[in-house]
Design an enzyme around this catalytic site. Structure first.
Site, PDB file in Angstrom:
ATOM      1  CB  CYS A  43      47.352  34.597  42.015  1.00 33.82           C
ATOM      2  SG  CYS A  43      48.918  35.179  41.640  1.00 33.82           S
TER       3      CYS A  43
ATOM      4  NE  ARG B 207      41.449  34.848  43.183  1.00 33.32           N
ATOM      5  CZ  ARG B 207      40.587  34.868  44.224  1.00 33.32           C
ATOM      6  NH1 ARG B 207      39.139  34.920  44.206  1.00 33.32           N
ATOM      7  NH2 ARG B 207      41.348  35.197  45.323  1.00 33.32           N
TER       8      ARG B 207
ATOM      9  CD1 TRP C  94      47.410  42.071  39.916  1.00 35.18           C
ATOM     10  CD2 TRP C  94      48.769  41.607  41.603  1.00 35.18           C
ATOM     11  NE1 TRP C  94      47.815  43.242  40.348  1.00 35.18           N
ATOM     12  CE2 TRP C  94      48.469  43.172  41.451  1.00 35.18           C
ATOM     13  CE3 TRP C  94      49.608  41.346  42.633  1.00 35.18           C
ATOM     14  CZ2 TRP C  94      48.999  44.170  42.295  1.00 35.18           C
ATOM     15  CZ3 TRP C  94      50.055  42.340  43.548  1.00 35.18           C
ATOM     16  CH2 TRP C  94      49.781  43.634  43.405  1.00 35.18           C
TER      17      TRP C  94
ATOM     18  CG  ASN D 169      46.565  34.090  45.625  1.00 30.34           C
ATOM     19  OD1 ASN D 169      47.148  35.111  45.377  1.00 30.34           O
ATOM     20  ND2 ASN D 169      45.418  33.785  45.976  1.00 30.34           N
ATOM     21  N   GLY D 170      50.089  34.457  46.565  1.00 29.60           N
ATOM     22  CA  GLY D 170      50.494  34.713  47.838  1.00 29.60           C
ATOM     23  C   GLY D 170      52.021  35.149  47.618  1.00 29.60           C
TER      24      GLY D 170
ATOM     25  CD  GLU E 263      33.526  53.704  45.464  1.00 29.20           C
ATOM     26  OE1 GLU E 263      34.594  53.678  46.256  1.00 29.20           O
ATOM     27  OE2 GLU E 263      33.373  52.674  44.951  1.00 29.20           O
TER      28      GLU E 263
ATOM     29  CE  LYS F  43      33.829  51.465  41.965  1.00 27.88           C
ATOM     30  NZ  LYS F  43      34.957  51.349  42.988  1.00 27.88           N
TER      31      LYS F  43
ATOM     32  CD  GLU G 214      38.422  51.007  41.021  1.00 27.90           C
ATOM     33  OE1 GLU G 214      39.213  50.094  41.177  1.00 27.90           O
ATOM     34  OE2 GLU G 214      37.667  51.014  41.394  1.00 27.90           O
TER      35      GLU G 214
ATOM     36  CG  HIS H 167      41.027  74.838  55.138  1.00 28.44           C
ATOM     37  ND1 HIS H 167      41.197  75.817  55.971  1.00 28.44           N
ATOM     38  CD2 HIS H 167      39.902  74.232  55.422  1.00 28.44           C
ATOM     39  CE1 HIS H 167      40.191  76.048  56.488  1.00 28.44           C
ATOM     40  NE2 HIS H 167      39.136  75.317  56.115  1.00 28.44           N
TER      41      HIS H 167
ATOM     42  CE  LYS I  24      35.182  41.826  42.770  1.00 29.86           C
ATOM     43  NZ  LYS I  24      35.040  43.399  42.621  1.00 29.86           N
TER      44      LYS I  24
HETATM   45  C1  F6R Z   1      37.931  49.272  43.992  1.00 31.93           C
HETATM   46  C2  F6R Z   1      38.031  48.123  44.789  1.00 31.93           C
HETATM   47  C3  F6R Z   1      38.854  47.987  45.804  1.00 31.93           C
HETATM   48  C4  F6R Z   1      38.375  46.999  46.931  1.00 31.93           C
HETATM   49  C5  F6R Z   1      39.349  46.659  47.842  1.00 31.93           C
HETATM   50  C6  F6R Z   1      38.787  45.777  49.094  1.00 31.93           C
HETATM   51  O1  F6R Z   1      36.870  49.326  43.209  1.00 31.93           O
HETATM   52  O2  F6R Z   1      37.112  46.948  44.469  1.00 31.93           O
HETATM   53  O3  F6R Z   1      39.132  49.196  46.394  1.00 31.93           O
HETATM   54  O4  F6R Z   1      37.133  47.474  47.465  1.00 31.93           O
HETATM   55  O5  F6R Z   1      40.581  46.010  47.244  1.00 31.93           O
HETATM   56  O6  F6R Z   1      38.206  44.805  48.543  1.00 31.93           O
HETATM   57  P1  F6R Z   1      37.455  43.587  49.637  1.00 31.93           P
HETATM   58  O7  F6R Z   1      36.197  44.277  49.610  1.00 31.93           O
HETATM   59  O8  F6R Z   1      37.493  42.555  48.804  1.00 31.93           O
HETATM   60  O9  F6R Z   1      38.072  43.463  50.701  1.00 31.93           O
END
Ligand code: F6R
Length: 665
Positions: free
Chosen positions: A2, A27, A78, A104-105, A534, A538, A541, A557, A660
């Site tokens: 949010c 966000r 969100w 937000n929350g 990683e 990527k 997502e 295994h 984010k």
């Molecule tokens: C994936 C991604 C997320 C963040 C995770 C932690 O590309 O960006 O997995 O890494 O949500 O976010 P932060 O670093 O803001 O705590």
């Protein structure tokens, strides 16, 4: 999670809110809405879906300026409680339509509060936890419903379901009782009736929240509050901003103020007043934002993610700049611990989520190798629930780009309650996790707008390496000249990152070719294993594709049963120079999957000829020190996922279901 913007000043609040929301949309993008106070009315507009839907609604509004006023707020959502519908979109209003709230929350006790409110005759229109706040404020302020409220749909029921712009002249409601009627403060800054009412309401709320509230009769203020959710203040000339992060107001001011835990901020044209929930005035920390609006713009790229991938050389250089003092010691940004505290450390925990967790996994190899301290890496969301053994000799390193991830924040709080020391690695100045920590190292990568982390991952890896060297230095495990030699080698990495990015066209082509693949496996060993994780994250997502990362040795295994003819398997190969024993093993692993029909895509350093016979596709990266290799081997995986998602026609900046800055647990 949010995005929130609040404004009071002399400019069009609608323009400020919409511009702020454009910068905050990363966000959350399930719905958006605005509320504006002006000309004696509170008007709201909200719409499910991306911000473009709200803009369309406003453009199709009754006149050119459907929402006049210079006090207002905006929200991009969100969804948590209640689906992503028009009705659940913020702002939410009270029964009278005089009060609007964005949030937000998660308000954990909302069900109980809602039942109480309904028993008192309030009608709640949405399924959200947020709406209770508007009605609690209504009770606190004693507003009277107006005859006109239902005529113009001021309480939003019905009209809002169609995503309508609501309010207007028909929504005029009598002013609230008492001192509030004149909009006057009841005893100086920080005591405005809306501020006092919000403080009282906050005391009733459980959970995490950033709230911003407006009142139709009080165009002179916008009031915010926070607990475990982000809120920063922008201090302009004759105008004030409240926002989830500085990007929302950076085009107007670079002067910002941190808001602490359990604090309320009253924003006026002439400044702001911060109080705690008990009403005591508190001093916020002011700071200057060291990047400008252009840093949060696409700068000619079609997607932020493409821009941010290409910014990695400079982001890494900025993270590393000035880290070695004149006497050859590593410099953190904030250190509220003594050298002795660091010398006393006998165990390290790293807590983080998602991509930041992968940076932590890489850090473990460096921390253990350089410091000889045991180091455990834990997903922050699990950390406190398993009752980890912590004491004042434990160092907990919390890694977070946003500095607001609630899982990580809660892990930090738990660690501090157990008397452990906490060191934060963070990209966001003024955010909560660094404030709650004993020491901080900022990654200084600049704003990252693409939801998938790219440049900040590199910054986190580099910062972790610096922290490893710092610990080795204070504990006397490495000599000063050894630390300096590592730092100098690290400082050459931005150039290697640039050279790697310049040669990634083959992986782009391959990604486009594989756009219809059903799944991809990623294998690695040593620091290549977190890189494989990683790469898989990527791809999941961004491309919504089944992808898994495994330690290459673990495949036999069980997971090797997944291999079938044509399955793309991407392998991150360690240097044959630094880790010869590992290199031989992974070459065997490549042969094993190839023998079962896999299509092998091999990431190997220049000059590694041993992999050539077994690579269906060979992606070259420059030679580097083993522990630094993730800074280059991650790049082809980022580009692979991004290009493959684009080939599938997906929005790489705003992948579905994500946001984010994850401020819910
Ligand atoms: C994936 C991604 C997320 C963040 C995770 C932690 O590309 O960006 O997995 O890494 O949500 O976010 P932060 O670093 O803001 O705590």
């Amino acid at each position: 999670m949010c995005g929130i913007i609040g404004y009071v000043g002399d400019q069009s609040a609608l323009d400020i809110a919409l511009n702020g929301l454009r910068r905050l949309e990363y966000r959350g993008y399930d719905s958006s809405g605005v509320a504006i106070v002006g000309a004696g009315a509170l008007r709201t507009a909200r719409r499910a879906g991306k911000l473009a839907n709200l803009e369309k609604l406003l453009a199709e509004g009754p006149d050119m300026d459907p929402m006049p006023g210079t006090t207002g707020m905006g929200h991009t959502r969100w969804a948590t409680h209640g689906g992503p519908t028009d009705m659940n979109a913020h702002p939410h209003t009270d029964c009278t339509g005089a009060i609007a709230v964005i949030h937000n929350g998660i308000i954990e006790n909302f069900a109980q509060l809602r039942a109480e409110l309904e028993a008192r005759g309030h009608e709640l229109a949405s399924e959200t936890d947020t709406e209770v706040v508007a009605h609690l404020l209504e009770d606190e302020l004693g507003s009277e419903p107006s005859a006109g409220a239902d005529l113009a749909g001021a309480n939003l029921a019905g009209a809002a379901a169609a995503g309508a712009v609501t309010g207007g002249a028909g929504a005029v409601v009598p002013p609230v009782a008492g001192a509030a009627a004149a909009g006057a403060s009841d005893g100086g800054p920080g005591t405005h009736p809306l501020t006092s009412a919000l403080r009282r309401v906050c005391l009733r709320l459980e959970g995490a929240f950033t709230l911003v509230v407006l009142h139709r009769d009080f165009p002179e203020v916008v009031v915010g509050a926070r607990r475990n959710s982000p809120l920063v203040v922008g201090l302009g000339e004759g105008e004030s901003f409240l926002a989830s992060d500085v990007s929302a107001f950076i085009a107007h001011t670079r002067e910002a103020l941190e808001i602490g835990q359990d604090q309320v901020v009253e924003a006026r044209r002439d400044g702001v007043t911060v109080t705690d929930f008990a009403g005591r005035i508190v001093e916020g920390r002011r700071y200057h934002v060291d990047w400008d609006a252009s840093a949060a713009e696409k700068g000619g790229y079609p997607y932020f993610m493409l821009k941010e991938i290409n910014e990695q050389p400079s982001a890494l250089a900025d993270t590393l700049r000035g880290r070695l003092s004149a006497d050859g010691a590593i410099v953190l940004d904030e250190e509220r611990l003594s050298a002795q505290d660091f010398r006393d450390v006998d165990k390290v925990f790293i807590v983080a989520c998602g991509t930041a967790y992968h940076a932590g996994l890489i850090a473990k190899y460096a921390v253990e190798h350089w410091t000889r301290l045991p180091c455990e890496v834990e997903m922050a969301s699990e950390f406190r629930y398993r009752d980890p053994v912590l004491d004042r000799s434990t160092l907990v390193i919390a890694i977070s780009q946003s500095g607001e991830t609630l899982d990580t924040l809660m892990a930090v709080k738990h660690a501090r309650e157990q008397k452990a020391r906490v060191l934060a690695i963070c990209n966001t100045n003024g955010s909560t996790i660094p404030r709650e920590s004993d020491a901080v190292l900022y990654t200084r990568c600049g704003p990252e707008v693409g939801v998938a982390s790219t440049k900040t991952f590199l910054g986190q890896v580099a910062a972790c390496l610096l922290v490893g060297l710092f610990l080795a230095q204070v504990r006397g495990v490495l000599y000063g000249d050894e630390v300096a030699a590592y730092v100098e080698r690290l400082q050459r990495m931005p150039d290697l990152v640039r050279r790697t990015l310049d040669r990634l066209e083959p992986i782009r082509e391959l990604a486009r070719e594989l756009a219809d693949a059903k799944a991809v496996l990623f294998l690695g060993r040593h620091v290549g294993y977190p890189v494989a994780l990683e790469g898989a994250l990527k791809l999941k997502e961004l491309a919504y594709m089944h992808a898994e990362g495994f330690p290459a040795g673990e495949l036999k295994h069980g997971p090797i049963a997944l291999i079938e003819p044509g399955l793309p398997v991407l392998v991150v190969v360690p240097s044959p120079r630094g880790r010869a024993n590992l290199h031989g093993k992974i070459v065997s692993n490549i042969q094993e999957v190839r023998a079962r029909g896999a299509r092998t895509i091999v990431i190997a350093e220049d000059g590694d000829t041993a992999v050539e016979p077994y690579a269906d596709h060979l992606i070259r990266v420059p030679e580097t020190t083993s522990l630094f290799a993730p800074l280059v081997t991650t790049l082809p995986l980022q580009v692979f996922a991004c290009e493959l998602a684009l080939a599938r026609g997906l929005d790489v900046d705003q992948p579905r279901n994500l946001a984010k800055s994850v401020t819910v647990e």
